[in-house]
Design a protein around this motif. Sequence first.
Motif, PDB file in Angstrom:
ATOM      1  N   ARG A  16       0.788  -1.016  -0.142  1.00 39.78           N
ATOM      2  CA  ARG A  16       0.144   0.135   0.061  1.00 39.78           C
ATOM      3  C   ARG A  16       0.919   1.376  -0.078  1.00 39.78           C
ATOM      4  N   LEU A  17       0.524   2.143  -0.931  1.00 34.34           N
ATOM      5  CA  LEU A  17       1.620   3.382  -0.952  1.00 34.34           C
ATOM      6  C   LEU A  17       1.046   4.491  -0.059  1.00 34.34           C
ATOM      7  N   GLY A  18       2.021   5.178   0.200  1.00 33.15           N
ATOM      8  CA  GLY A  18       1.851   6.632   0.992  1.00 33.15           C
ATOM      9  C   GLY A  18       1.934   6.197   2.405  1.00 33.15           C
ATOM     10  N   ALA A  51       6.505   2.547   1.772  1.00 30.88           N
ATOM     11  CA  ALA A  51       6.133   2.266   0.323  1.00 30.88           C
ATOM     12  C   ALA A  51       6.021   3.580  -0.307  1.00 30.88           C
ATOM     13  N   GLY A  52       6.693   3.897  -1.481  1.00 30.56           N
ATOM     14  CA  GLY A  52       6.420   5.301  -1.979  1.00 30.56           C
ATOM     15  C   GLY A  52       7.230   4.905  -3.306  1.00 30.56           C
ATOM     16  N   GLY A  53       7.953   5.905  -3.792  1.00 29.61           N
ATOM     17  CA  GLY A  53       8.471   6.065  -5.083  1.00 29.61           C
ATOM     18  C   GLY A  53       9.139   4.616  -5.500  1.00 29.61           C
ATOM     19  N   MET A  54       9.981   3.922  -5.003  1.00 29.07           N
ATOM     20  CA  MET A  54      10.819   2.786  -5.079  1.00 29.07           C
ATOM     21  C   MET A  54       9.781   1.800  -5.601  1.00 29.07           C
ATOM     22  N   GLY A  62       2.612  12.573  -0.571  1.00 38.47           N
ATOM     23  CA  GLY A  62       3.911  11.769  -0.183  1.00 38.47           C
ATOM     24  C   GLY A  62       3.856  11.126   1.027  1.00 38.47           C
ATOM     25  N   ARG A  63       4.903  10.126   1.524  1.00 38.58           N
ATOM     26  CA  ARG A  63       5.021   9.713   2.750  1.00 38.58           C
ATOM     27  C   ARG A  63       5.242  10.870   3.762  1.00 38.58           C
ATOM     28  N   ILE A  64       4.580  10.260   4.925  1.00 36.29           N
ATOM     29  CA  ILE A  64       4.812  11.686   5.801  1.00 36.29           C
ATOM     30  C   ILE A  64       6.077  11.320   6.779  1.00 36.29           C
ATOM     31  N   LEU A  70      11.873  14.256   6.145  1.00 37.79           N
ATOM     32  CA  LEU A  70      12.560  14.660   4.429  1.00 37.79           C
ATOM     33  C   LEU A  70      11.634  15.376   3.667  1.00 37.79           C
ATOM     34  N   LYS A  71      10.340  15.114   3.872  1.00 39.41           N
ATOM     35  CA  LYS A  71       9.366  15.484   2.771  1.00 39.41           C
ATOM     36  C   LYS A  71       9.129  17.084   3.392  1.00 39.41           C
ATOM     37  N   GLY A  72       9.838  17.819   4.129  1.00 34.76           N
ATOM     38  CA  GLY A  72       9.534  19.276   4.377  1.00 34.76           C
ATOM     39  C   GLY A  72       7.942  19.715   4.463  1.00 34.76           C
ATOM     40  N   GLY A 114      -4.920  11.549   4.328  1.00 29.37           N
ATOM     41  CA  GLY A 114      -4.392   9.937   4.248  1.00 29.37           C
ATOM     42  C   GLY A 114      -4.039   9.584   2.891  1.00 29.37           C
ATOM     43  N   ALA A 115      -3.463   8.435   2.890  1.00 28.48           N
ATOM     44  CA  ALA A 115      -3.019   7.630   1.778  1.00 28.48           C
ATOM     45  C   ALA A 115      -4.023   7.418   0.724  1.00 28.48           C
ATOM     46  N   ARG A 116      -3.871   7.474  -0.580  1.00 32.13           N
ATOM     47  CA  ARG A 116      -4.529   7.213  -1.585  1.00 32.13           C
ATOM     48  C   ARG A 116      -3.989   6.115  -2.496  1.00 32.13           C
ATOM     49  N   THR A 117      -4.688   5.276  -3.117  1.00 30.77           N
ATOM     50  CA  THR A 117      -3.965   4.362  -4.253  1.00 30.77           C
ATOM     51  C   THR A 117      -3.558   5.114  -5.220  1.00 30.77           C
ATOM     52  N   HIS A 118      -2.741   4.611  -6.156  1.00 32.92           N
ATOM     53  CA  HIS A 118      -2.380   5.032  -7.327  1.00 32.92           C
ATOM     54  C   HIS A 118      -3.531   5.507  -8.407  1.00 32.92           C
ATOM     55  N   GLU A 119      -4.412   4.593  -8.317  1.00 31.44           N
ATOM     56  CA  GLU A 119      -5.986   4.731  -9.228  1.00 31.44           C
ATOM     57  C   GLU A 119      -6.450   6.079  -8.793  1.00 31.44           C
ATOM     58  N   GLU A 120      -6.407   6.207  -7.501  1.00 23.50           N
ATOM     59  CA  GLU A 120      -7.055   7.502  -7.106  1.00 23.50           C
ATOM     60  C   GLU A 120      -6.585   8.910  -7.187  1.00 23.50           C
ATOM     61  N   LEU A 121      -5.240   8.808  -7.331  1.00 27.17           N
ATOM     62  CA  LEU A 121      -4.523   9.999  -7.308  1.00 27.17           C
ATOM     63  C   LEU A 121      -4.806  11.024  -8.359  1.00 27.17           C
ATOM     64  N   PRO A 122      -4.977  10.563  -9.571  1.00 33.49           N
ATOM     65  CA  PRO A 122      -5.319  11.530 -10.712  1.00 33.49           C
ATOM     66  C   PRO A 122      -6.213  12.711 -10.201  1.00 33.49           C
ATOM     67  N   GLY A 169      11.641  12.098  -7.034  1.00 36.86           N
ATOM     68  CA  GLY A 169      10.589  12.991  -6.884  1.00 36.86           C
ATOM     69  C   GLY A 169       9.083  12.604  -7.660  1.00 36.86           C
ATOM     70  N   MET A 170       9.032  11.334  -7.913  1.00 40.18           N
ATOM     71  CA  MET A 170       7.948  10.856  -8.476  1.00 40.18           C
ATOM     72  C   MET A 170       6.832  11.657  -8.638  1.00 40.18           C
ATOM     73  N   ALA A 171       6.303  12.133  -7.268  1.00 42.89           N
ATOM     74  CA  ALA A 171       4.862  12.817  -7.188  1.00 42.89           C
ATOM     75  C   ALA A 171       5.150  14.407  -7.904  1.00 42.89           C
ATOM     76  N   ALA A 172       6.190  14.704  -7.971  1.00 40.50           N
ATOM     77  CA  ALA A 172       6.311  15.938  -8.644  1.00 40.50           C
ATOM     78  C   ALA A 172       6.217  15.725 -10.123  1.00 40.50           C
ATOM     79  N   LEU A 173       6.701  14.753 -10.685  1.00 40.31           N
ATOM     80  CA  LEU A 173       6.532  14.460 -12.002  1.00 40.31           C
ATOM     81  C   LEU A 173       5.217  14.096 -12.337  1.00 40.31           C
ATOM     82  N   GLU A 174       4.248  13.297 -11.384  1.00 44.15           N
ATOM     83  CA  GLU A 174       2.824  13.147 -11.576  1.00 44.15           C
ATOM     84  C   GLU A 174       2.190  14.503 -11.625  1.00 44.15           C
ATOM     85  N   GLY A 175       2.515  15.180 -10.759  1.00 45.43           N
ATOM     86  CA  GLY A 175       1.868  16.703 -11.057  1.00 45.43           C
ATOM     87  C   GLY A 175       1.906  17.240 -12.100  1.00 45.43           C
TER      88      GLY A 175
HETATM   89  N1  UDP Z   1       1.921   7.827  -3.491  1.00 49.14           N
HETATM   90  C1  UDP Z   1       0.427   7.196  -3.744  1.00 49.14           C
HETATM   91  N2  UDP Z   1      -0.280   7.385  -2.638  1.00 49.14           N
HETATM   92  C2  UDP Z   1      -0.177   8.168  -1.616  1.00 49.14           C
HETATM   93  C3  UDP Z   1       1.369   8.902  -1.586  1.00 49.14           C
HETATM   94  C4  UDP Z   1       2.182   8.699  -2.297  1.00 49.14           C
HETATM   95  O1  UDP Z   1       0.480   6.393  -4.407  1.00 49.14           O
HETATM   96  O2  UDP Z   1      -0.885   8.403  -0.756  1.00 49.14           O
HETATM   97  C5  UDP Z   1       2.885   7.551  -4.514  1.00 49.14           C
HETATM   98  C6  UDP Z   1       2.967   8.724  -5.549  1.00 49.14           C
HETATM   99  O3  UDP Z   1       2.087   9.007  -6.332  1.00 49.14           O
HETATM  100  C7  UDP Z   1       4.548   8.464  -5.940  1.00 49.14           C
HETATM  101  C8  UDP Z   1       4.974   7.597  -4.853  1.00 49.14           C
HETATM  102  O4  UDP Z   1       4.111   7.116  -4.087  1.00 49.14           O
HETATM  103  O5  UDP Z   1       4.255   7.820  -7.143  1.00 49.14           O
HETATM  104  C9  UDP Z   1       6.051   8.611  -4.078  1.00 49.14           C
HETATM  105  O6  UDP Z   1       7.092   8.602  -4.941  1.00 49.14           O
HETATM  106  P1  UDP Z   1       8.163   9.906  -4.524  1.00 49.14           P
HETATM  107  O7  UDP Z   1       9.396   9.538  -5.458  1.00 49.14           O
HETATM  108  O8  UDP Z   1       7.420  11.218  -4.859  1.00 49.14           O
HETATM  109  O9  UDP Z   1       8.638   9.896  -3.029  1.00 49.14           O
HETATM  110  P2  UDP Z   1       9.228   8.678  -2.315  1.00 49.14           P
HETATM  111  O10 UDP Z   1       8.096   7.851  -1.787  1.00 49.14           O
HETATM  112  O11 UDP Z   1      10.193   7.936  -3.486  1.00 49.14           O
HETATM  113  O12 UDP Z   1      10.090   9.287  -1.272  1.00 49.14           O
END
Ligand code: UDP
Length: 416
Positions: free
Chosen positions: A11-13, A17-20, A224-226, A229-231, A293-301, A320-326
């Motif tokens: 589960r992302l976020g 679990a995040g960008g990697m 992003g994950r809380i 480092l995320k500032g 709260g965290a959302r799935t990748h499908e919900e993020l758009p 910084g994948m979230a920046a790229l998604e933005g």
């Molecule tokens: N992400 C997500 N749901 C969340 C938070 C983050 O799906 O609630 C995804 C986000 O879309 C991105 C990844 O997790 O694809 C975060 O990658 P990023 O490189 O921004 O940060 P990292 O987790 O690598 O520090």
Amino acid sequence: MLSVHSSPLARLGGKEAGGMNVYIRELSRELGRRGLAVDVFTRAQDATTPPIVALDRGVRVISLRAGPAAPYDKNLLLDYLPEFINRVRCFAESEDLHYDVLHSHYWISGQVARALRQAWGAPIVHMFHTLGSMKNEVARSDDERETGGRIAIERDLLQSVDAVTAATPLDRAQMVWHYGADAARIRVIPAGVDLQRFQPRDRDAARAALGLPAAPHRLVVLVGRIEPLKGIDALIEASAQLLAARPALRGHYTALVVGGEPEDATERWNAEQRRLGALRDALGLGDAVVFAGARTHEELPLYYAAADIVTMPSHYESFGMAALEGLASGRPVVATDAGGPAFIVEDGISGLLTPPAAPDRLAGQLGRILDDDALAALLAAGARQRARRFGWPTIGCEIMQVYRDVLHGARPAVAV
Ligand code: UDP
């Protein structure tokens, strides 16, 4: 693919679990579409995930038991690596499989790759995702510091694997500066983005679908994950400054943090989220800063589409994948110039850059876009344009070239 401590099924976020995870999942799927057979090996973190899960055509996630079937401190995972390595070998034998390339992610999996190369002779392509030395450079407390063991392993890996991929030219330079790495062994290949999933969508419709306030209410979104480092503290302080300078915005501005736990689950907030909640309250920001709260990748758009601005105020991002998604979602991105975002976002063209840990500067850049619709429209158009370079088909193609190079014993040429 070797990703011991973090599964592409996670589960992302959340904390780990995040960008990697997204990178490994999406790259593997792209390679599968290109006709490669990909097995992603990871450590089982619960008793319920089936040992083999088909992720997509030609792509399987193999979760192996090694140590407790629960999340585990990654620094202590080294104790279980011999067991993990044996299980990978047994699995390959039981299926009569021969792997051509080992692609390892993060320092821990690099150790596994080295042991498997010894057994199988297959070349290693390694990606660090983050560097321990960089994390230590920006650490603000001992908790945030990485171990000397990690740094030593990273240094060894840089000397011994067949090829390394860096997410940005700066990422590569940091390997050279901090670890004395040979730049010729490091190929710069950025992470990708799903340009179909993340594309410009109607803002009003997205807000209506999410139950968020309609325009002219202003919405700044951080995904992003809380973790420190995320500032995220800089965004909270910047929001206070924005509102102080623009009293008319009060009640018409929200900074929405997507990740971690939502407002109604404070009992699950980690230490950083509790700290951020206290900062928000101390600054009297009440409803102006909201944790979704965290959302799935499908919900993020929809969340990106709902935003006036997407922000990434991190102290350090290797990419910084979230920046790229933005950007792919056609939204101006305001990001710190600390690492990856400075490579992804072209200042003044697809977004605005700002120094890390400088809330006043962040407030200034957010304010420039909120005050100027023409600038916002210009950056939004530039954002989507910039994102096009990072589609997964392009990235998959670049990675396959590295595979070919290591298979043929060639040193990957340096490309930026
Ligand atoms: N992400 C997500 N749901 C969340 C938070 C983050 O799906 O609630 C995804 C986000 O879309 C991105 C990844 O997790 O694809 C975060 O990658 P990023 O490189 O921004 O940060 P990292 O987790 O690598 O520090």
